[in-house]
Motif scaffolding. Structure first.
Motif, PDB file in Angstrom:
ATOM      1  N   UNK A  91       0.521  -1.443  -0.163  1.00  0.00           N
ATOM      2  CA  UNK A  91       0.093  -0.019   0.332  1.00  0.00           C
ATOM      3  C   UNK A  91       0.165   1.760   0.079  1.00  0.00           C
ATOM      4  N   UNK A  92       1.763   1.517   0.981  1.00  0.00           N
ATOM      5  CA  UNK A  92       2.818   2.354   0.911  1.00  0.00           C
ATOM      6  C   UNK A  92       3.943   2.320  -0.402  1.00  0.00           C
TER       7      UNK A  92
ATOM      8  N   UNK B  79       4.518   5.588  -5.388  1.00  0.00           N
ATOM      9  CA  UNK B  79       4.563   5.790  -6.768  1.00  0.00           C
ATOM     10  C   UNK B  79       3.347   7.189  -7.076  1.00  0.00           C
ATOM     11  N   UNK B  80       2.305   7.058  -6.428  1.00  0.00           N
ATOM     12  CA  UNK B  80       1.313   7.820  -6.811  1.00  0.00           C
ATOM     13  C   UNK B  80       1.354   9.576  -6.853  1.00  0.00           C
ATOM     14  N   UNK B  81       1.767   8.694  -5.672  1.00  0.00           N
ATOM     15  CA  UNK B  81       2.620  10.836  -5.163  1.00  0.00           C
ATOM     16  C   UNK B  81       3.692  11.410  -5.898  1.00  0.00           C
ATOM     17  N   UNK B  82       4.076  10.697  -6.306  1.00  0.00           N
ATOM     18  CA  UNK B  82       5.852  11.260  -7.262  1.00  0.00           C
ATOM     19  C   UNK B  82       5.473  11.651  -8.773  1.00  0.00           C
TER      20      UNK B  82
ATOM     21  N   UNK C 182       2.351  -7.147  -2.975  1.00  0.00           N
ATOM     22  CA  UNK C 182       1.266  -7.010  -3.092  1.00  0.00           C
ATOM     23  C   UNK C 182       1.165  -9.120  -3.261  1.00  0.00           C
ATOM     24  N   UNK C 183       1.748  -9.049  -4.194  1.00  0.00           N
ATOM     25  CA  UNK C 183       1.776 -10.386  -4.546  1.00  0.00           C
ATOM     26  C   UNK C 183       2.095 -11.578  -3.661  1.00  0.00           C
ATOM     27  N   UNK C 184       2.873 -11.285  -2.841  1.00  0.00           N
ATOM     28  CA  UNK C 184       3.207 -12.227  -1.942  1.00  0.00           C
ATOM     29  C   UNK C 184       2.584 -12.181  -0.378  1.00  0.00           C
ATOM     30  N   UNK C 185       2.232 -10.924  -0.207  1.00  0.00           N
ATOM     31  CA  UNK C 185       1.063 -11.364   0.857  1.00  0.00           C
ATOM     32  C   UNK C 185      -0.368 -11.796  -0.012  1.00  0.00           C
TER      33      UNK C 185
END
Length: 383
Positions: free
Chosen positions: A12-13, A18-21, A49-52
């Motif tokens: 999530x972070x 990515x979106x912020x930059x 995300x995939x690992x989770x």
């Protein structure tokens, strides 16, 4: 359960970073986007995300997918080095940079052939893969260290504003390099303790914690991602916002005012201080007055139509730089504009120094290198 939560938080972070930059870069200047960091952040967000998901759903039977992600993660090692190079030098992308991705391609090839060899040879292929990974990791750690040692640790300037910028970038790069070192070390310490060539993604939460720290640091101070070039360029692009904050001090004098004459001036100009500073900045960045090599406080005073004593007071009590250093900053800003317009196509550096107001070439050379961190020739190569 806890490690799944950690991985989801990391992902999530990563997506937020990515979106912020990307969003902030688009709002200002696409050229400021450091694509190597965007690749690293975007990939790590998808990876965690995939690992989770895989840990939360063990029945999916997608171990091959987790191994593939792990191999691709190793293949991004050059991105760390290219990011450091880009943040320091801000060079344009060149095809030759793709050479750095030859070792990772070798790793991917090594991993892929393990699916086509006999079972008794799989162990050998995995051993080649792991030791090659260690070698490439160490190689890029060394490259990063040499780059930082040469261009960051020894970077100096006589200008206070540039000194502060250098310290900011130095701390960030050392932080990121240390994180890179810990990520690599963590990976291979686990390998040596387990004595196995198989990747155990159940331990990936440790790496997730390290990336959490990196993501939080980025979210708190996103401007550091853009490097020396962005911070120096901010004098041009965000004059009101950055110059006022780093050069001028409006909320109070820099030091105690004890002289009776200065006290009277302070009282007189208190309500107009911001206006006067804006007028000085307008002269600095939107006129050619600073090209006069003999420019003095009296010339500034004549242009904005206030007593020279008021201008002198502003620079003594509300400017973090001496008037001499302030002139250097403005003139180097002027020089970079001329360079970007192609001044050196048919003229010399000596004529550039003279045009922007320096009395000698050596003074100009030292000021340019001190403020921009590179020579004029190195600066021109970026364009």
């Amino acid at each position: 359960m806890l490690q799944i939560v950690i991985l989801f938080i990391t992902a999530t972070l990563g997506f937020i970073c990515f979106a912020t930059i990307y969003d902030k870069s688009l709002l200002k200047d696409k050229s400021l986007i450091n694509n190597y960091m965007l690749i690293l952040i975007g990939f790590q967000a998808v990876r965690f995300l995939a690992y989770a998901i895989l840990l939360a759903n063990p029945n999916l039977n997608l171990n091959w997918f987790s191994k593939l992600i792990d191999v691709l993660a190793i293949s991004l090692l050059p991105c760390f080095y290219l990011y450091f190079e880009n943040i320091i030098c801000k060079n344009k992308f060149k095809t030759v940079k793709l050479v750095h991705f030859i070792p990772p391609i070798f790793l991917i090839f090594t991993f892929s052939i393990s699916n086509f060899v006999s079972p008794e040879n799989v162990h050998i292929i995995k051993k080649i893969f792991i030791y090659s990974s260690i070698l490439i990791s160490c190689m890029y750690l060394f490259f990063c260290f040499q780059l930082i040692k040469k261009h960051v640790w020894k970077r100096k300037s006589e200008i206070k504003v540039i000194q502060n910028q250098n310290i900011l970038i130095k701390k960030w790069i050392i932080f990121l390099f240390t994180s890179f070192l810990l990520l690599v070390t963590n990976r291979y310490i686990i390998f040596f303790f387990k004595k196995s060539f198989d990747f155990d993604f159940h331990l990936i939460w440790i790496t997730g914690l390290l990336w959490n720290i990196i993501f939080i640091k980025i979210l708190l101070t996103p401007e550091i991602l853009y490097g020396f070039n962005f911070l120096n360029k901010s004098i041009d692009e965000t004059t009101e916002k950055v110059v006022l904050k780093s050069v001028w001090k409006i909320d109070g004098p820099l030091k105690s005012i004890t002289n009776e004459k200065d006290i009277k001036i302070a009282e007189k100009i208190a309500s107009k201080l911001t206006k006067y500073i804006h007028e000085i900045e307008e002269l600095s960045f939107h006129s050619t007055i600073f090209r006069n090599p003999k420019l003095g406080l009296e010339d500034i005073a004549a242009e904005i139509k206030i007593p020279v004593s008021n201008v002198s007071f502003i620079f003594r009590f509300h400017c973090n730089e001496s008037f001499s250093d302030y002139k250097k900053i403005v003139r180097i800003h002027d020089a970079t504009n001329l360079l970007e317009e192609g001044f050196l196509y048919d003229k010399t550096v000596e004529s550039l120094a003279e045009k922007v107001g320096f009395s000698s070439y050596i003074t100009f050379y030292n000021a340019f290198k001190s403020i921009m961190g590179v020579t004029t020739q190195e600066y021109v190569k970026r364009f």
